[in-house]
Motif scaffolding. Sequence first.
Motif, PDB file in Angstrom:
ATOM      1  N   ASN A   1      22.821 -48.547  43.025  1.00 45.41           N
ATOM      2  CA  ASN A   1      22.127 -48.360  41.733  1.00 45.41           C
ATOM      3  C   ASN A   1      21.138 -49.490  41.484  1.00 45.41           C
ATOM      4  O   ASN A   1      20.009 -49.259  41.046  1.00 45.41           O
ATOM      5  CB  ASN A   1      23.132 -48.305  40.575  1.00 45.41           C
ATOM      6  CG  ASN A   1      23.872 -46.980  40.512  1.00 45.41           C
ATOM      7  OD1 ASN A   1      23.405 -45.983  41.028  1.00 45.41           O
ATOM      8  ND2 ASN A   1      25.027 -46.974  39.876  1.00 45.41           N
TER       9      ASN A   1
ATOM     10  N   ASN B   1      17.055 -49.010  41.410  1.00 41.09           N
ATOM     11  CA  ASN B   1      16.331 -49.435  40.198  1.00 41.09           C
ATOM     12  C   ASN B   1      15.221 -50.425  40.551  1.00 41.09           C
ATOM     13  O   ASN B   1      14.102 -50.321  40.050  1.00 41.09           O
ATOM     14  CB  ASN B   1      17.279 -50.128  39.213  1.00 41.09           C
ATOM     15  CG  ASN B   1      18.061 -49.127  38.371  1.00 41.09           C
ATOM     16  OD1 ASN B   1      17.772 -47.946  38.368  1.00 41.09           O
ATOM     17  ND2 ASN B   1      19.056 -49.623  37.663  1.00 41.09           N
TER      18      ASN B   1
ATOM     19  N   LYS C   1      12.791 -43.737  32.175  1.00 42.04           N
ATOM     20  CA  LYS C   1      12.134 -42.942  33.230  1.00 42.04           C
ATOM     21  C   LYS C   1      11.854 -41.529  32.736  1.00 42.04           C
ATOM     22  O   LYS C   1      12.520 -41.044  31.831  1.00 42.04           O
ATOM     23  CB  LYS C   1      13.008 -42.938  34.482  1.00 42.04           C
ATOM     24  CG  LYS C   1      12.991 -44.320  35.107  1.00 42.04           C
ATOM     25  CD  LYS C   1      13.998 -44.552  36.181  1.00 42.04           C
ATOM     26  CE  LYS C   1      14.065 -46.057  36.452  1.00 42.04           C
ATOM     27  NZ  LYS C   1      15.167 -46.417  37.306  1.00 42.04           N
TER      28      LYS C   1
ATOM     29  N   GLY D   1      23.077 -45.069  35.656  1.00 40.04           N
ATOM     30  CA  GLY D   1      23.290 -46.025  36.752  1.00 40.04           C
ATOM     31  C   GLY D   1      23.899 -47.343  36.315  1.00 40.04           C
ATOM     32  O   GLY D   1      24.956 -47.747  36.818  1.00 40.04           O
TER      33      GLY D   1
HETATM   34 MG   LIG Z   1      19.094 -46.374  37.801  1.00 42.72          MG
END
Ligand SMILES: [Mg+2]
Length: 214
Positions: free
Chosen positions: A113, A117, A166, A175
């Motif tokens: 994660n 990211n 996002k 996440g």
């Molecule tokens: Mg993420």
Amino acid sequence: MTELNASIPLEIEQLKALEKKHKIDFVLDDIQDLISESLDGTTRVTEIVNNLKGFAHQDSTDKKKMVDINDCLDQSIKLVHNELKYNTELIKEYHFAPLFYCISNQLSQVFINLLVNASQAIDEHGKIHILTQSKGDQIVIEIRDTGCGMAEETIQNIFTPFYTTKEVGKGTGLGLSVCYDIIKSYGGRIDVQSTLGEGTTFSIQLPIRESDTQ
Ligand SMILES: [Mg+2]
Ligand SMILES: Nc1ncnc2c1ncn2[C@@H]1O[C@H](COP(=O)(O)OP(=O)(O)OP(=O)(O)O)[C@@H](O)[C@H]1O
């Protein structure tokens, strides 16, 4: 004239029928939109549920064992290699870190994660620096990127489930909340430092117990 008069009601009927048909067309258009919106929604819900189920599943079936943090990082990097390779230069700085008693898939999920990211925060090209070391009775893992960084408001919300900046369909916002829960479950902590336009550092601390060093 009489003939013309006689045909008017017929034409009105035809016009009314046409009008009705067009209304139906509008409704049909709407239905199309509604169906595709519902499908999008269903796909998203499925993704979210799978994400949660994956987490719960690992928790109940995988066994805890002694895990080498550096190996676990390398395995996680392999899994996300395709996502990272286009825009990211990875720099590894692994120092001695004791084995850690945990479910390796859970730790791997945290690393994945954070790495994804970091890569998504990098626009054209940037660096991800991974550092591991032990400090006193803590294992420290740092993942630092030269990505877009975060505004103060984002920093305040990142561990909140479903918080995402996002676009729809790209992030579920789960996440980091999953990362937080996993690290907490091992008695550790996860912190963030970020400067808008410069980059972000996630820092994880895990407590080394007596049993981990044997
Ligand atoms: Mg993420
Ligand atoms: N390395 C980073 N650099 C800049 N912003 C970040 C970084 N990591 C996380 N963020 C911000 O924190 C938000 C939450 O992150 P999180 O991983 O929880 O969800 P997500 O990435 O949006 O979606 P998901 O991980 O569920 O696909 C992101 O939308 C982004 O705004």
